[in-house]
Design a protein around this motif. Structure first.
Motif, PDB file in Angstrom:
ATOM      1  N   LYS A 159      37.585 -15.440  61.267  1.00  0.00           N
ATOM      2  CA  LYS A 159      38.930 -14.900  61.053  1.00  0.00           C
ATOM      3  C   LYS A 159      39.972 -15.996  61.191  1.00  0.00           C
ATOM      4  CE  LYS A 159      37.563 -10.267  61.936  1.00  0.00           C
ATOM      5  NZ  LYS A 159      37.696  -9.045  62.682  1.00  0.00           N
ATOM      6  N   CYS A 160      41.164 -15.704  60.680  1.00  0.00           N
ATOM      7  CA  CYS A 160      42.226 -16.707  60.591  1.00  0.00           C
ATOM      8  C   CYS A 160      43.295 -16.553  61.664  1.00  0.00           C
ATOM      9  CB  CYS A 160      42.903 -16.616  59.219  1.00  0.00           C
ATOM     10  SG  CYS A 160      41.906 -17.322  57.894  1.00  0.00           S
ATOM     11  N   MET A 161      43.896 -17.678  62.018  1.00  0.00           N
ATOM     12  CA  MET A 161      45.074 -17.683  62.883  1.00  0.00           C
ATOM     13  C   MET A 161      46.216 -17.063  62.087  1.00  0.00           C
ATOM     14  SD  MET A 161      46.503 -20.899  65.108  1.00  0.00           S
ATOM     15  CE  MET A 161      47.412 -21.789  63.848  1.00  0.00           C
ATOM     16  N   ASP A 162      46.893 -16.075  62.668  1.00  0.00           N
ATOM     17  CA  ASP A 162      47.785 -15.183  61.932  1.00  0.00           C
ATOM     18  C   ASP A 162      49.022 -14.888  62.783  1.00  0.00           C
ATOM     19  OD1 ASP A 162      47.414 -12.495  59.829  1.00  0.00           O
ATOM     20  OD2 ASP A 162      48.574 -12.131  61.653  1.00  0.00           O
ATOM     21  N   VAL A 163      50.216 -14.996  62.194  1.00  0.00           N
ATOM     22  CA  VAL A 163      51.440 -14.586  62.892  1.00  0.00           C
ATOM     23  C   VAL A 163      51.519 -13.064  62.772  1.00  0.00           C
ATOM     24  CG1 VAL A 163      53.944 -14.791  63.041  1.00  0.00           C
ATOM     25  CG2 VAL A 163      52.573 -16.770  62.341  1.00  0.00           C
ATOM     26  N   ALA A 164      51.500 -12.376  63.901  1.00  0.00           N
ATOM     27  CA  ALA A 164      51.390 -10.916  63.942  1.00  0.00           C
ATOM     28  C   ALA A 164      52.473 -10.228  63.118  1.00  0.00           C
ATOM     29  CB  ALA A 164      51.450 -10.424  65.387  1.00  0.00           C
ATOM     30  N   GLY A 171      59.036 -15.995  69.249  1.00  0.00           N
ATOM     31  CA  GLY A 171      58.261 -15.299  70.266  1.00  0.00           C
ATOM     32  C   GLY A 171      57.179 -14.386  69.710  1.00  0.00           C
ATOM     33  N   THR A 172      57.075 -14.285  68.391  1.00  0.00           N
ATOM     34  CA  THR A 172      56.041 -13.430  67.809  1.00  0.00           C
ATOM     35  C   THR A 172      54.665 -13.996  68.133  1.00  0.00           C
ATOM     36  OG1 THR A 172      57.492 -12.738  66.016  1.00  0.00           O
ATOM     37  CG2 THR A 172      55.148 -12.420  65.672  1.00  0.00           C
ATOM     38  N   LEU A 173      53.781 -13.139  68.611  1.00  0.00           N
ATOM     39  CA  LEU A 173      52.424 -13.496  68.998  1.00  0.00           C
ATOM     40  C   LEU A 173      51.643 -14.035  67.806  1.00  0.00           C
ATOM     41  CD1 LEU A 173      50.137 -13.314  71.215  1.00  0.00           C
ATOM     42  CD2 LEU A 173      49.585 -11.094  70.188  1.00  0.00           C
ATOM     43  N   ILE A 174      50.847 -15.043  68.060  1.00  0.00           N
ATOM     44  CA  ILE A 174      49.879 -15.508  67.071  1.00  0.00           C
ATOM     45  C   ILE A 174      48.524 -15.021  67.546  1.00  0.00           C
ATOM     46  CG2 ILE A 174      48.800 -17.536  66.030  1.00  0.00           C
ATOM     47  CD1 ILE A 174      51.527 -18.876  66.071  1.00  0.00           C
ATOM     48  N   HIS A 175      47.820 -14.346  66.641  1.00  0.00           N
ATOM     49  CA  HIS A 175      46.516 -13.789  66.963  1.00  0.00           C
ATOM     50  C   HIS A 175      45.559 -14.119  65.819  1.00  0.00           C
ATOM     51  CE1 HIS A 175      47.930  -9.705  65.000  1.00  0.00           C
ATOM     52  NE2 HIS A 175      47.859 -10.683  64.132  1.00  0.00           N
ATOM     53  N   GLN A 176      44.347 -13.566  65.880  1.00  0.00           N
ATOM     54  CA  GLN A 176      43.424 -13.747  64.760  1.00  0.00           C
ATOM     55  C   GLN A 176      43.382 -12.455  63.950  1.00  0.00           C
ATOM     56  OE1 GLN A 176      39.356 -14.554  65.886  1.00  0.00           O
ATOM     57  NE2 GLN A 176      39.046 -12.511  66.701  1.00  0.00           N
ATOM     58  N   TRP A 177      43.148 -12.632  62.656  1.00  0.00           N
ATOM     59  CA  TRP A 177      43.093 -11.484  61.746  1.00  0.00           C
ATOM     60  C   TRP A 177      42.187 -11.848  60.580  1.00  0.00           C
ATOM     61  CZ3 TRP A 177      45.283  -7.071  63.374  1.00  0.00           C
ATOM     62  CH2 TRP A 177      45.285  -5.980  62.495  1.00  0.00           C
ATOM     63  N   THR A 178      41.641 -10.844  59.935  1.00  0.00           N
ATOM     64  CA  THR A 178      40.842 -11.080  58.736  1.00  0.00           C
ATOM     65  C   THR A 178      41.634 -11.960  57.771  1.00  0.00           C
ATOM     66  OG1 THR A 178      39.724  -8.963  59.007  1.00  0.00           O
ATOM     67  CG2 THR A 178      39.661  -9.945  56.804  1.00  0.00           C
ATOM     68  N   CYS A 179      40.966 -12.963  57.222  1.00  0.00           N
ATOM     69  CA  CYS A 179      41.635 -13.909  56.327  1.00  0.00           C
ATOM     70  C   CYS A 179      41.958 -13.268  54.983  1.00  0.00           C
ATOM     71  CB  CYS A 179      40.739 -15.126  56.088  1.00  0.00           C
ATOM     72  SG  CYS A 179      40.337 -16.038  57.593  1.00  0.00           S
ATOM     73  N   PHE A 180      43.172 -13.496  54.514  1.00  0.00           N
ATOM     74  CA  PHE A 180      43.622 -13.067  53.195  1.00  0.00           C
ATOM     75  C   PHE A 180      44.172 -14.285  52.486  1.00  0.00           C
ATOM     76  CE2 PHE A 180      44.135  -9.276  55.859  1.00  0.00           C
ATOM     77  CZ  PHE A 180      43.392  -8.359  55.132  1.00  0.00           C
ATOM     78  N   GLY A 182      46.396 -16.536  50.348  1.00  0.00           N
ATOM     79  CA  GLY A 182      47.796 -16.464  49.946  1.00  0.00           C
ATOM     80  C   GLY A 182      48.710 -15.779  50.930  1.00  0.00           C
ATOM     81  N   ALA A 183      48.189 -15.351  52.093  1.00  0.00           N
ATOM     82  CA  ALA A 183      49.030 -14.695  53.102  1.00  0.00           C
ATOM     83  C   ALA A 183      49.843 -15.754  53.831  1.00  0.00           C
ATOM     84  CB  ALA A 183      48.172 -13.899  54.082  1.00  0.00           C
ATOM     85  N   GLY A 184      51.157 -15.748  53.651  1.00  0.00           N
ATOM     86  CA  GLY A 184      52.025 -16.766  54.231  1.00  0.00           C
ATOM     87  C   GLY A 184      52.016 -16.804  55.740  1.00  0.00           C
ATOM     88  N   ASN A 185      51.649 -15.700  56.397  1.00  0.00           N
ATOM     89  CA  ASN A 185      51.585 -15.693  57.856  1.00  0.00           C
ATOM     90  C   ASN A 185      50.239 -16.221  58.367  1.00  0.00           C
ATOM     91  OD1 ASN A 185      50.337 -13.280  56.882  1.00  0.00           O
ATOM     92  ND2 ASN A 185      50.463 -12.397  58.926  1.00  0.00           N
TER      93      ASN A 185
END
Length: 192
Positions: A159-164, A171-180, A182-185
């Motif tokens: 999974k990818c590092m993702d701005v929630a 202060g927005t949390l950075i978490h992991q999320w399924t990679c997409f 072209g997703a700018g976050n």
């Protein structure tokens, strides 16, 4: 599938240069076009190629804000967040070779690794800093993204590092999320 096993199909690839010790030292994105005519982009992002040992600010493509260790803290478990870029050590990360061709991102202020909490593979699992241990939840691969950016994809989860929530606020949390794609976050400029 190509007619020959010696021909790669069209697409984008990451090319690594190997130093005398057999360690990848420079990475470049290459693009192969149908019918040949591939080319190497010598400057895949505004800061140039990602180099082992190099220090970078990771800037989210969608917000223009930096990956940041909350309040510049040095403790294990400190959250990784998005914050307006300010050039501080809390926003600078060194790329270090990890196992199996992956890399660690080490904060220059704390000397701790970006780490997916509890080695979880779940979407939404927070990313924090932790003592570097060589664990797979600290190892990442950099996949070419839009406009010279890179996705940071963790080995243990894929999974990818993702701005929630694609939230541009400080202060927005950075978490992991399924990679997409072209997703700018999920795409970051590595700026020296």
């Amino acid at each position: 599938m190509p007619n020959s096993p010696n021909i790669a199909p069209p697409g984008h690839y990451m090319l690594f240069l190997i130093n005398n010790a057999g360690v990848p030292s420079v990475a470049r994105i290459i693009s192969l076009k149908e019918g040949g005519g591939g080319h190497v982009n010598p400057n895949p992002n505004p800061g140039g190629g990602i180099q082992v040992g190099g220090t970078y600010s990771l800037v989210a493509r969608f917000s223009g804000k930096c990956v940041d260790v909350d309040a510049g803290a040095t403790a294990n478990g400190t959250k990784i967040q998005q914050w307006t870029c300010n050039g501080s050590g809390a926003q600078r990360f060194r790329v270090q070779q990890a196992a199996n061709g992956a890399f660690n991102l080490i904060n220059v202020n704390s000397n701790k690794c970006i780490d997916v909490s509890d080695a979880s593979a779940a979407d939404g699992q927070k990313i924090h800093q932790w003592d570097c241990s060589g664990a797979a939840n600290q190892a990442a691969r950099f996949t070419g993204g839009t406009d010279g950016t890179f996705q940071v994809k963790f080995d243990h989860s894929g999974k990818c590092m993702d701005v929630a929530g694609t939230n541009p606020a400080d202060g927005t949390l950075i978490h992991q999320w399924t990679c997409f794609g072209g997703a700018g976050n999920q795409e970051y400029y590595f700026r020296p």
